[in-house]
Design an enzyme around this catalytic site. Structure first.
Site, PDB file in Angstrom:
ATOM      1  N   SER A 136      45.920  34.088  37.375  1.00  0.00           N
ATOM      2  CA  SER A 136      46.121  35.541  37.302  1.00  0.00           C
ATOM      3  C   SER A 136      46.008  36.124  38.696  1.00  0.00           C
ATOM      4  CB  SER A 136      45.027  36.199  36.454  1.00  0.00           C
ATOM      5  OG  SER A 136      45.077  35.751  35.141  1.00  0.00           O
TER       6      SER A 136
ATOM      7  N   GLU B 111      43.140  39.522  42.294  1.00  0.00           N
ATOM      8  CA  GLU B 111      42.014  38.631  42.001  1.00  0.00           C
ATOM      9  C   GLU B 111      41.780  37.646  43.159  1.00  0.00           C
ATOM     10  OE1 GLU B 111      41.743  37.055  37.845  1.00  0.00           O
ATOM     11  OE2 GLU B 111      41.159  35.244  38.888  1.00  0.00           O
TER      12      GLU B 111
ATOM     13  N   ARG C 268      34.927  38.707  36.704  1.00  0.00           N
ATOM     14  CA  ARG C 268      35.478  38.086  37.924  1.00  0.00           C
ATOM     15  C   ARG C 268      34.696  38.527  39.172  1.00  0.00           C
ATOM     16  NH1 ARG C 268      37.827  36.012  34.188  1.00  0.00           N
ATOM     17  NH2 ARG C 268      40.011  35.379  34.096  1.00  0.00           N
TER      18      ARG C 268
HETATM   19  N1  EPU Z   1      51.088  40.192  28.078  1.00  0.00           N
HETATM   20  C1  EPU Z   1      52.380  40.648  28.125  1.00  0.00           C
HETATM   21  N2  EPU Z   1      53.216  40.145  29.072  1.00  0.00           N
HETATM   22  C2  EPU Z   1      52.817  39.206  29.964  1.00  0.00           C
HETATM   23  C3  EPU Z   1      51.506  38.735  29.916  1.00  0.00           C
HETATM   24  C4  EPU Z   1      50.646  39.246  28.964  1.00  0.00           C
HETATM   25  O1  EPU Z   1      52.765  41.505  27.345  1.00  0.00           O
HETATM   26  O2  EPU Z   1      53.639  38.786  30.776  1.00  0.00           O
HETATM   27  C5  EPU Z   1      50.184  40.675  27.034  1.00  0.00           C
HETATM   28  C6  EPU Z   1      49.985  39.571  25.982  1.00  0.00           C
HETATM   29  O3  EPU Z   1      50.936  39.611  24.997  1.00  0.00           O
HETATM   30  C7  EPU Z   1      48.604  39.907  25.447  1.00  0.00           C
HETATM   31  C8  EPU Z   1      47.898  40.501  26.638  1.00  0.00           C
HETATM   32  O4  EPU Z   1      48.891  40.917  27.567  1.00  0.00           O
HETATM   33  O5  EPU Z   1      48.697  40.870  24.442  1.00  0.00           O
HETATM   34  C9  EPU Z   1      46.909  39.547  27.288  1.00  0.00           C
HETATM   35  O6  EPU Z   1      47.572  38.365  27.715  1.00  0.00           O
HETATM   36  P1  EPU Z   1      46.839  36.935  27.753  1.00  0.00           P
HETATM   37  O7  EPU Z   1      46.145  36.671  26.471  1.00  0.00           O
HETATM   38  O8  EPU Z   1      47.827  35.938  28.240  1.00  0.00           O
HETATM   39  O9  EPU Z   1      45.657  37.104  28.792  1.00  0.00           O
HETATM   40  P2  EPU Z   1      45.584  37.891  30.154  1.00  0.00           P
HETATM   41  O10 EPU Z   1      44.786  39.133  29.963  1.00  0.00           O
HETATM   42  O11 EPU Z   1      46.933  38.022  30.728  1.00  0.00           O
HETATM   43  C10 EPU Z   1      43.311  36.794  30.882  1.00  0.00           C
HETATM   44  C11 EPU Z   1      42.736  36.126  32.106  1.00  0.00           C
HETATM   45  C12 EPU Z   1      43.245  34.694  32.203  1.00  0.00           C
HETATM   46  C13 EPU Z   1      42.794  33.955  30.958  1.00  0.00           C
HETATM   47  C14 EPU Z   1      43.355  34.672  29.722  1.00  0.00           C
HETATM   48  C15 EPU Z   1      42.841  34.084  28.440  1.00  0.00           C
HETATM   49  C16 EPU Z   1      42.351  37.870  33.738  1.00  0.00           C
HETATM   50  C17 EPU Z   1      42.819  38.527  34.989  1.00  0.00           C
HETATM   51  N3  EPU Z   1      43.117  36.876  33.284  1.00  0.00           N
HETATM   52  O12 EPU Z   1      44.729  36.867  31.045  1.00  0.00           O
HETATM   53  O13 EPU Z   1      42.631  34.108  33.325  1.00  0.00           O
HETATM   54  O14 EPU Z   1      43.237  32.610  30.971  1.00  0.00           O
HETATM   55  O15 EPU Z   1      42.941  36.075  29.729  1.00  0.00           O
HETATM   56  O16 EPU Z   1      41.494  34.429  28.297  1.00  0.00           O
HETATM   57  O17 EPU Z   1      41.302  38.245  33.219  1.00  0.00           O
HETATM   58  C18 EPU Z   1      42.885  33.592  35.639  1.00  0.00           C
HETATM   59  O18 EPU Z   1      41.919  34.329  35.837  1.00  0.00           O
HETATM   60  O19 EPU Z   1      43.465  32.982  36.568  1.00  0.00           O
HETATM   61  C19 EPU Z   1      43.387  33.454  34.286  1.00  0.00           C
HETATM   62  C20 EPU Z   1      44.492  32.761  34.018  1.00  0.00           C
END
Ligand code: EPU
Length: 342
Positions: free
Chosen positions: A242, A338, A168
């Site tokens: 995010s 972010e 990012r």
């Molecule tokens: N999780 C929770 N509770 C929540 C959200 C997530 O326990 O409320 C846990 C999930 O169960 C999972 C882990 O956290 O084990 C990761 O969650 P997820 O796969 O939804 O991805 P993320 O890390 O929350 C990142 C990016 C997203 C992108 C997704 C998929 C960042 C800051 N965010 O989210 O990007 O779509 O991975 O690759 O890196 C964005 O930047 O706007 C965005 C949506």
């Protein structure tokens, strides 16, 4: 040919930020060509104002009225510019909508960007924060981009390495902040395409869809389904995706956290570093689905802050600060926002 800058004054930015926050710009211009940028630069009054470059407005929090000139990048055009045995080079103008551009590549049988389907925002904003999702980042496919240097009026070409991409992050958030305005981006899409289905959610969705040998379109459809189920549509509920980056910590710090919280979600980055799932940390602090006046934390993804109606930028920042303090208190981890606070 010289043109006069198409400027409007005291302009509402409400429909130009995906949080849907009301804030006004002292001056506002639709930038439809490089000539418009040059005309703004040549105008003594306009060029002296503070500047804010806006694409889709999906990565900002407007905390007050903007006392300067907002330039909305609205240049259009998508073209195949070169081709060899290995790659097709596709150039898209900064003002193209990102998702529509991804669909264009798929319609032309060009794979590579499918994991980045449905990310809100514009093509010009994609390299600035190096958008990423489901195991792919913009930097994996950016070949080069052209930027207008507002300081000198020159157009420079930056190749992938020049952009200094990180998680990012790019040079546009470092040295070129406020100066380099992205005009267009050229992507190198591979002729020998390979599916990127390493991300668990994607693999599971493809299985659910009964697809065992996915094409790029199948992956795009899976990603669209996952995003639609997990993330709010900014056209309906104001948000900026995010709100926090996933924090990077040392292996030592991660191991200590794991002993205290065995269900901690973390991803190995290198021998010495891990990335933690910020959504998990926030969720564990009990924030998922909680509201705070006109703002709240989305009920299906704790990483997303939402405008429940009539929120100000200050309301959003206040909620973000409260969440950051909670996570720091509980886990000793500092979350970084972010979106950019304006
Ligand atoms: N999780 C929770 N509770 C929540 C959200 C997530 O326990 O409320 C846990 C999930 O169960 C999972 C882990 O956290 O084990 C990761 O969650 P997820 O796969 O939804 O991805 P993320 O890390 O929350 C990142 C990016 C997203 C992108 C997704 C998929 C960042 C800051 N965010 O989210 O990007 O779509 O991975 O690759 O890196 C964005 O930047 O706007 C965005 C949506």
């Amino acid at each position: 040919m010289t043109i006069s800058p198409p400027v409007q004054y005291d302009f509402s930015l409400r429909h130009h930020n995906t949080f849907g926050v009301e804030a006004r710009a002292h001056a506002y211009a639709e930038v439809t060509s490089t000539a418009v940028l040059a005309s703004i630069r040549n105008d003594h009054m306009l060029s002296a104002l503070p500047r804010l470059v806006l694409g889709g407005g999906s990565n900002i929090v407007l905390t007050r009225d903007f006392p300067g000139l907002v330039m909305h990048m609205d240049m259009k055009g998508i073209d195949v510019v070169a081709e060899n045995d290995d790659f097709t080079l596709v150039r898209a103008a900064a003002g193209e909508n990102w998702h529509q551009f991804v669909l264009w590549t798929l319609d032309h049988a060009l794979g590579g960007l499918e994991n980045l389907s449905l990310i809100p925002g514009s093509v010009g904003a994609a390299p600035i924060q190096n958008i990423g999702a489901y195991g792919v980042e913009a930097k994996d496919y950016v070949h080069a981009l052209r930027a207008y240097d507002f300081g000198t009026g020159a157009i420079t070409t930056l190749n992938n390495a020049d952009c200094r991409f990180g998680y990012r992050d790019s040079i546009f958030k470092q040295g070129l902040q406020g100066r380099g305005i992205v005009l267009d981006v050229t992507f190198a899409l591979p002729k020998r395409w390979q599916a990127n289905v390493g991300y668990e959610d994607v693999a599971r969705k493809l299985e659910e869809n009964g697809v065992s040998a996915p094409c790029a379109r199948d992956i795009s459809e899976a990603v669209i389904a996952i995003r639609t189920a997990k993330l709010p549509d900014p056209a309906i509920i104001g948000n900026a995706g995010s709100f926090f980056k996933n924090p990077i910590v040392t292996t030592q710090q991660r191991d200590a956290l794991c002993s205290a919280f065995p269900r901690l979600v973390s991803y190995r980055q290198s021998e010495s570093e891990y990335k933690l799932a910020a959504g998990w940390l926030i969720d564990q602090c009990g924030w998922k689905g909680r509201t705070h006046g006109s703002v709240g934390v989305y009920e299906k993804q704790a990483l997303v802050l939402v405008n429940l109606g009539g929120a100000t930028g200050a309301d959003i920042v206040h909620l973000a600060n409260t969440i950051q303090a909670d996570v720091l208190d509980r886990f000793g981890v500092q979350l970084e926002s972010e979106p950019v606070y304006v």
